[in-house]
Design an enzyme around this catalytic site. Structure first.
Site, short mmCIF file in Angstrom:
data_model
loop_
_atom_site.label_atom_id
_atom_site.label_comp_id
_atom_site.label_asym_id
_atom_site.label_seq_id
_atom_site.Cartn_x
_atom_site.Cartn_y
_atom_site.Cartn_z
N ASP A 280 3.01 2.49 8.12
CA ASP A 280 1.84 1.64 7.85
C ASP A 280 2.22 0.37 7.09
O ASP A 280 1.79 0.14 5.96
CB ASP A 280 0.78 2.41 7.06
CG ASP A 280 0.17 3.54 7.87
OD1 ASP A 280 0.22 3.47 9.11
OD2 ASP A 280 -0.35 4.49 7.26
N ASP B 176 0.84 -1.21 0.00
CA ASP B 176 0.00 0.00 0.00
C ASP B 176 0.88 1.25 0.00
O ASP B 176 0.55 2.26 0.62
CB ASP B 176 -0.93 0.00 1.22
CG ASP B 176 -2.02 1.06 1.11
OD1 ASP B 176 -2.43 1.38 -0.01
OD2 ASP B 176 -2.45 1.57 2.17
#
Length: 292
Positions: free
Chosen positions: A236, A219
């Site tokens: 993340d 991502d």
């Protein structure tokens, strides 16, 4: 009539050795006193957090189990006080916290009840670590948090600049705070890039090092890269998969496309396919010890 005789109790107790009753000690023990004190302290801790102004907005992320996890992190000496929110998201919120010796850290609190399996599914399917827990939301989220902690450790070992992982407890991850006293580190999208070409080279090397260590971020974009004290940092990494995941190639191509598109808008000669070809040709992915 002896008390209890009408119920037949006297006859049943006759002949019982009194010593047996003496062995049953119902007096208060030190363990009982400690347990009661901890219960009181936990109740006070939970009440204090619930009454804190910043949690009145983001309080939905805090259930009793999360309060218990935070309390355990306090008891274990990882955090001393909890501050305001740094960022909020669909899956988790990130807060400032104070660690011993006045060090600022970040705590990422995953929402167990609000987590969306549809968003996690692509990263879970084909992963043997989730085969037996895929239908249990709580177990998936708790495993996901441990996975992010492990991915941070693995990325750091590979030479990728990521937030330094500190501790994990249930759905709470403690890690390095990125930023200064005035604000959290900005994302790449909000940062002032003095030299986009150099920044692109750094990110390209990060993707290669991750892939070389057997990981694909999954991502990666300008929103999951921040600039902290002049350094680019990857954040993340909870959804990062190993190179043996059935969708790892698709995820890697998407990461390369997102990164190249951003830097192309910044005037850099960057192309997603070229970036992908560079990564797979220059890296030797492997599955080592401690797969996250």
């Amino acid at each position: 009539m002896v008390a209890g005789e009408e119920f037949g109790l006297v006859e049943e107790t006759e002949g019982v050795d009194g010593d047996e009753w003496e062995q049953l000690d119902v007096s208060d023990t030190e363990a009982d006193r400690i347990a009661r004190r901890q219960d009181r302290e936990f109740s006070e801790f939970r009440k204090r957090l619930k009454n804190t102004e910043q949690f009145k907005v983001t309080g939905g992320v805090f259930d009793d189990a999360t309060f218990a996890a935070l309390y355990k992190l306090v008891q274990d000496g990882y955090i001393e006080a909890i501050g305001g929110p740094i960022s909020t998201g669909k899956e988790a919120d990130v807060f400032e916290a104070l660690a011993p010796e006045d060090e600022t850290v970040a705590i990422k609190v995953y929402r167990i009840n609000a987590s969306d399996f549809r968003q996690m599914r692509d990263y879970l399917e084909g992963d043997p670590r989730f085969e037996n827990i895929r239908g249990d939301k709580k177990r998936v989220v708790l495993a996901w948090v441990k996975k992010e902690y492990g991915n941070l450790l693995r990325a750091k070992k590979a030479g990728v600049r990521v937030p330094d992982p500190i501790a994990v407890q249930r759905n709470v991850l403690v890690m390095e705070y990125l930023g200064d006293e005035t604000r959290a580190a900005p994302t790449l999208d909000d940062a002032d890039l003095g030299n986009p070409e150099t920044a692109y080279e750094v990110v390209r090397e990060y993707i290669r090092r991750l892939y070389d260590a057997g990981l694909v971020h999954g991502d990666l974009s300008e929103y999951n890269l921040v600039v902290d004290d002049g350094e680019l940092v990857v954040i993340d990494v909870g959804q990062a998969v190993t190179v043996h995941h059935p969708n790892s190639e698709e995820f890697l191509r998407r990461d390369c496309r997102n990164v190249a598109n951003f830097f192309a808008r910044e005037g850099v000669d960057a192309d997603g396919d070229d970036l992908y070809d560079y990564v797979v040709s220059e890296a030797d992915p492997r599955e080592g010890e401690g797969v996250a």
